[in-house]
Design an enzyme around this catalytic site. Structure first.
Site, PDB file in Angstrom:
ATOM      1  N   TYR A 180     -17.329  16.675 -15.059  1.00  0.00           N
ATOM      2  CA  TYR A 180     -17.946  15.273 -14.816  1.00  0.00           C
ATOM      3  C   TYR A 180     -18.992  15.218 -13.751  1.00  0.00           C
ATOM      4  CZ  TYR A 180     -18.116  10.202 -14.055  1.00  0.00           C
ATOM      5  OH  TYR A 180     -18.373   8.909 -13.929  1.00  0.00           O
ATOM      6  N   LYS A 221      -9.333   6.113 -19.164  1.00  0.00           N
ATOM      7  CA  LYS A 221      -9.951   6.638 -20.357  1.00  0.00           C
ATOM      8  C   LYS A 221      -8.714   6.547 -21.482  1.00  0.00           C
ATOM      9  CE  LYS A 221     -13.977   7.403 -18.606  1.00  0.00           C
ATOM     10  NZ  LYS A 221     -13.882   6.728 -17.462  1.00  0.00           N
ATOM     11  N   ARG A 254       0.900  -1.164  -0.018  1.00  0.00           N
ATOM     12  CA  ARG A 254       0.065   0.052   0.138  1.00  0.00           C
ATOM     13  C   ARG A 254       0.802   1.264  -0.219  1.00  0.00           C
ATOM     14  NH1 ARG A 254      -1.597   1.986   4.449  1.00  0.00           N
ATOM     15  NH2 ARG A 254      -1.794  -0.090   5.591  1.00  0.00           N
TER      16      ARG A 254
HETATM   17  N1  PLP Z   1     -13.269  12.746 -15.081  1.00  0.00           N
HETATM   18  C1  PLP Z   1     -13.725  12.445 -16.183  1.00  0.00           C
HETATM   19  C2  PLP Z   1     -13.662  13.490 -17.169  1.00  0.00           C
HETATM   20  C3  PLP Z   1     -14.264  11.315 -16.577  1.00  0.00           C
HETATM   21  O1  PLP Z   1     -15.066  11.186 -17.645  1.00  0.00           O
HETATM   22  C4  PLP Z   1     -14.583   9.998 -15.438  1.00  0.00           C
HETATM   23  C5  PLP Z   1     -15.096   9.035 -15.667  1.00  0.00           C
HETATM   24  O2  PLP Z   1     -15.973   8.896 -16.630  1.00  0.00           O
HETATM   25  C6  PLP Z   1     -13.892  10.245 -14.282  1.00  0.00           C
HETATM   26  C7  PLP Z   1     -13.032  11.519 -14.160  1.00  0.00           C
HETATM   27  C8  PLP Z   1     -13.777   9.410 -13.154  1.00  0.00           C
HETATM   28  O3  PLP Z   1     -13.038   8.317 -13.394  1.00  0.00           O
HETATM   29  P1  PLP Z   1     -12.903   6.759 -13.101  1.00  0.00           P
HETATM   30  O4  PLP Z   1     -14.239   6.284 -13.871  1.00  0.00           O
HETATM   31  O5  PLP Z   1     -11.809   6.177 -13.715  1.00  0.00           O
HETATM   32  O6  PLP Z   1     -13.302   6.990 -11.756  1.00  0.00           O
END
Ligand code: PLP
Length: 399
Positions: A110, A209, A57
């Protein structure tokens, strides 16, 4: 390696470099929870050091290679997390927010980032302040009217209207008020823009992503420099939302093709945006690489003029929810998926996915119509994607 080009450095993420004798070119996966040291004194010394490999960790060699690679590409250092959400959570907590502090957040962040901030407001007394990142004067005025603004959270390219944040202007405004600029650069990646170079204090990625890009890893990263990043590292160890070694190994594998994938995805996106704009069944296309996009000039300036990202949104003509659903259900190649950034093309309907928690009125106020669809462009041959979109569009008004 810093004198090498971005593409070269990305391709060599975690890969051994000469001179070495009989070392595997790609890194091994280290699943071990603990490391054995020869003496108790050596163990003591390693534990005091903090980042030594003693307990997984705290630090893991596979994860450390991924962090080193992302830090190098962003022009800083990086700490990896189990998801983008865990990364944003650590980034916000690292700012040592106190009850009554304001955190300004862009309206088009988001949805789960906004939800996270609401949770912090309920549990820690932090006060969220919604701002319009695409209007820096509005942000400046909103910050001016408040005391104790500790952070401004924006996305480098926001979703789904693909608005581009004026990072130098926003960094100047945030710093004038003593606030940290936190940039979610998930849709941009360091291939397009490195926010630390424009004054951002922390950069957050959902590495799930584009960074990793193969649809097989959930991961997050926070990047920063020196003292800014130290509390993020500590929070990873204390709160424990760390990335697993197998995910880090896959993430390194995905990262090595970032430049190649995203280059092609950006090219495809530009072609698709132009194709969509010519279709009579499409009312409007949102893509910062089109001259009619409000941020075209800004995107050229910040992203170097050749790449504009791989997300294109568009509104179907004469369509409401039923027509959009029919369009998405008719797709045969592109995937109707609630994610983005993979190497295959994916479409999502913000009204039922990313922006489902907003009311129709709130979505309208944010410019997200019921006819809006988000396309995350993949690496396929563009002609195959346009053929699929065309056949799906043809059936939209059939009953
Ligand atoms: N930031 C953006 C722009 C996103 O599109 C997403 C998820 O869709 C996140 C953060 C969150 O990421 P995660 O799904 O890896 O937790």
């Amino acid at each position: 390696m810093s004198d090498l080009a971005f593409e070269t450095r990305a391709a060599r993420a975690g890969v051994a470099r000469p001179p070495l004798l009989q070392v595997a070119s790609v890194p091994p996966l280290h699943p071990s929870v603990t490391w054995l040291l020869p003496t108790q004194q050596a163990l003591e010394a390693a534990l005091s050091e903090g980042n030594a490999f003693v307990y997984a960790r705290n630090a893991n060699p596979t994860v450390a290679l991924f962090e080193e690679a992302v830090g190098d590409l962003e022009g800083g250092e990086a700490v990896a997390f189990a998801s983008g959400q865990a990364a944003m959570h650590a980034a916000l907590l690292s700012l040592d927010l106190r009850p009554g502090d304001h955190v300004a957040i862009a309206r088009d962040c988001y949805g789960m980032t906004r939800t996270l901030l609401l949770e912090l407001s309920a549990s820690a007394g932090v006060r969220p302040l919604t701002v319009t990142a695409s209007e820096p004067e509005q942000v400046a005025a909103a910050l001016q009217r408040r005391e104790q603004v500790r952070a401004l959270v924006v996305e480098a390219i926001a979703n789904p209207l693909v608005r581009v944040a004026d990072l130098p202007a926003l960094a100047a405004i945030a710093h004038r008020h003593g606030a940290a600029l936190v940039v979610d650069a998930t849709l941009a990646t360091p291939l397009l823009v490195r926010p630390l170079e424009y004054g951002a204090d922390l950069v957050v990625h959902s590495a799930t992503k584009f960074l990793v890009g193969h649809g097989d890893v959930v991961a997050g990263v926070v990047c920063g420099r020196g003292e800014r990043l130290a509390p993020v590292r500590r929070l990873a160890q204390v709160v424990g939302g760390v990335l697993g070694p197998f995910e880090a190994w896959l993430a390194l594998r995905g990262l090595r093709t970032l430049a190649l994938r995203l280059e092609r995805q950006c090219q495809n996106a530009a072609l698709l945006a132009r194709w969509l704009a010519e279709q009579p069944t499409i009312a409007r296309v949102h893509y910062p690489g089109l001259p009619d996009h409000p941020d075209y000039a800004l995107a050229r300036r910040l992203f170097g003029g050749e790449r504009f990202g791989a997300v294109v949104s568009f509104e179907l003509a004469r369509a409401g929810r039923a027509e959009v659903e029919r369009f998405l259900d008719r797709l045969q190649l592109c995937l109707p998926a609630t994610t983005l950034g993979d190497l295959f093309s994916e479409l999502s309907y913000p009204a039922i996915a990313s922006h489902r928690t907003l009311t129709v009125q709130e979505r309208q106020a944010a410019g997200i119509s019921e006819a809006l669809v988000r396309l995350s462009v993949g690496i396929e041959a563009v002609a195959d994607v346009t053929a699929d979109l065309a056949q799906a569009l043809e059936g939209v008004h059939e009953r």
